[in-house]
Design a protein around this motif. Structure first.
Motif, mmCIF file in Angstrom:
data_model
loop_
_atom_site.group_PDB
_atom_site.id
_atom_site.type_symbol
_atom_site.label_atom_id
_atom_site.label_comp_id
_atom_site.label_asym_id
_atom_site.label_seq_id
_atom_site.Cartn_x
_atom_site.Cartn_y
_atom_site.Cartn_z
ATOM 1 N N LYS A 62 0.801 -1.230 0.000
ATOM 2 C CA LYS A 62 0.000 0.000 0.000
ATOM 3 C C LYS A 62 0.827 1.271 0.000
ATOM 4 O O LYS A 62 0.464 2.257 -0.665
ATOM 5 N N PHE A 63 1.919 1.273 0.736
ATOM 6 C CA PHE A 63 2.632 2.531 0.951
ATOM 7 C C PHE A 63 3.952 2.643 0.199
ATOM 8 O O PHE A 63 4.560 3.720 0.181
ATOM 9 N N ILE A 64 4.382 1.550 -0.437
ATOM 10 C CA ILE A 64 5.621 1.610 -1.222
ATOM 11 C C ILE A 64 5.341 1.253 -2.681
ATOM 12 O O ILE A 64 5.500 2.090 -3.575
ATOM 13 N N LEU A 65 4.887 0.011 -2.943
ATOM 14 C CA LEU A 65 4.654 -0.409 -4.322
ATOM 15 C C LEU A 65 3.593 0.436 -5.015
ATOM 16 O O LEU A 65 3.749 0.808 -6.181
ATOM 17 N N PHE A 66 2.519 0.759 -4.300
ATOM 18 C CA PHE A 66 1.421 1.481 -4.948
ATOM 19 C C PHE A 66 1.823 2.894 -5.341
ATOM 20 O O PHE A 66 1.304 3.435 -6.323
ATOM 21 N N ARG A 67 2.713 3.497 -4.613
ATOM 22 C CA ARG A 67 3.128 4.867 -4.947
ATOM 23 C C ARG A 67 3.792 4.915 -6.324
ATOM 24 O O ARG A 67 3.618 5.888 -7.060
ATOM 25 N N TRP A 68 4.516 3.882 -6.693
ATOM 26 C CA TRP A 68 5.087 3.843 -8.036
ATOM 27 C C TRP A 68 3.977 3.801 -9.094
ATOM 28 O O TRP A 68 4.038 4.506 -10.091
ATOM 29 N N ARG A 69 2.974 2.965 -8.862
ATOM 30 C CA ARG A 69 1.851 2.866 -9.815
ATOM 31 C C ARG A 69 1.097 4.193 -9.883
ATOM 32 O O ARG A 69 0.711 4.644 -10.973
ATOM 33 N N LEU A 70 0.921 4.834 -8.732
ATOM 34 C CA LEU A 70 0.201 6.103 -8.690
ATOM 35 C C LEU A 70 0.967 7.187 -9.436
ATOM 36 O O LEU A 70 0.388 7.946 -10.226
ATOM 37 N N TRP A 71 2.256 7.294 -9.202
ATOM 38 C CA TRP A 71 3.065 8.307 -9.897
ATOM 39 C C TRP A 71 3.013 8.116 -11.408
ATOM 40 O O TRP A 71 2.963 9.084 -12.167
ATOM 41 N N ARG A 72 3.018 6.866 -11.857
ATOM 42 C CA ARG A 72 2.957 6.586 -13.287
ATOM 43 C C ARG A 72 1.629 7.071 -13.869
ATOM 44 O O ARG A 72 1.594 7.668 -14.961
#
Length: 208
Positions: A62-72
């Motif tokens: 939720k707080f590490i992997l998802f941030r990459w997807r969100l930024w993209r």
């Protein structure tokens, strides 16, 4: 394009997962381009070490992997980012300059973290998380509250003297064509519930 941020599936909040899907379907039926993204279930699916460990591993999703997807996704410059559940307001700071809408369903957990009496006392880490959520709510452009009660809590705990973020009360919609039916038909259907005594008054409560 509207970017919808939904819930993490392993958290098992079916109502919030359903709400995100309904938002996506409703926008698309209205001719609005919309995309729904959720934190990926990668580490949180590991059950080998037990449920408690899976919960902590889920924080990586939720707080590490998802941030990459969100930024993209944010690189496409969505017209609006809509966090469908206020519990995910922790992503607010990652949204950047895009207009941010958050649907606020209730503030019971936030109130508990602030020391108010509720029926859901938080753990130590829960208090940290709820304060993080509160900061995220304060950084939104608009908070859509599902009830007047929630809106009053938001006015008291979230909005500043400048009136930011802006508030709107938007009651939840229905996902079925509900309508009144004849009393005899209603009683016939209720009679099929063996544990229900129709000679006595009763209250139906729908919720957890």
């Amino acid at each position: 394009m509207v970017l919808l941020i939904g819930n993490y599936v392993p958290d098992r909040w079916p109502s919030m997962l359903h709400f995100g899907r309904m938002m996506l379907d409703g926008l698309r039926r209205s001719g609005v381009e919309a995309v729904l993204i959720r934190p990926p279930a990668v580490f949180g699916r590991i059950q080998f070490f037990g449920a408690a460990a899976a919960k902590w591993l889920g924080y990586i999703d939720k707080f590490i992997l998802f941030r990459w997807r969100l930024w993209r996704r944010l690189s496409a410059r969505p017209a609006v980012v809509h966090i469908c559940d206020h519990s995910n307001a922790t992503y607010a700071q990652a949204v950047g300059q895009s207009p941010l809408l958050i649907t606020c369903h209730d503030l019971f957990s936030v109130r508990a973290a602030l020391g108010e009496e509720t029926d859901c006392p938080p753990s130590f880490t829960g208090r940290i998380l709820q304060r993080w959520i509160l900061r995220g709510l304060k950084s939104a452009d608009v908070l859509a509250c599902v009830s007047n009660y929630t809106a009053e809590d938001v006015k008291r705990l979230v909005t500043s003297c400048s009136g930011r973020p802006r508030l709107a009360v938007v009651p939840l919609g229905l996902n079925r064509p509900f309508q009144l039916i004849a009393s005899d038909l209603a009683r016939a259907r209720l009679a099929q519930i063996g544990s229900l005594d129709l000679s006595r008054a009763f209250i139906l409560h729908v919720g957890s």
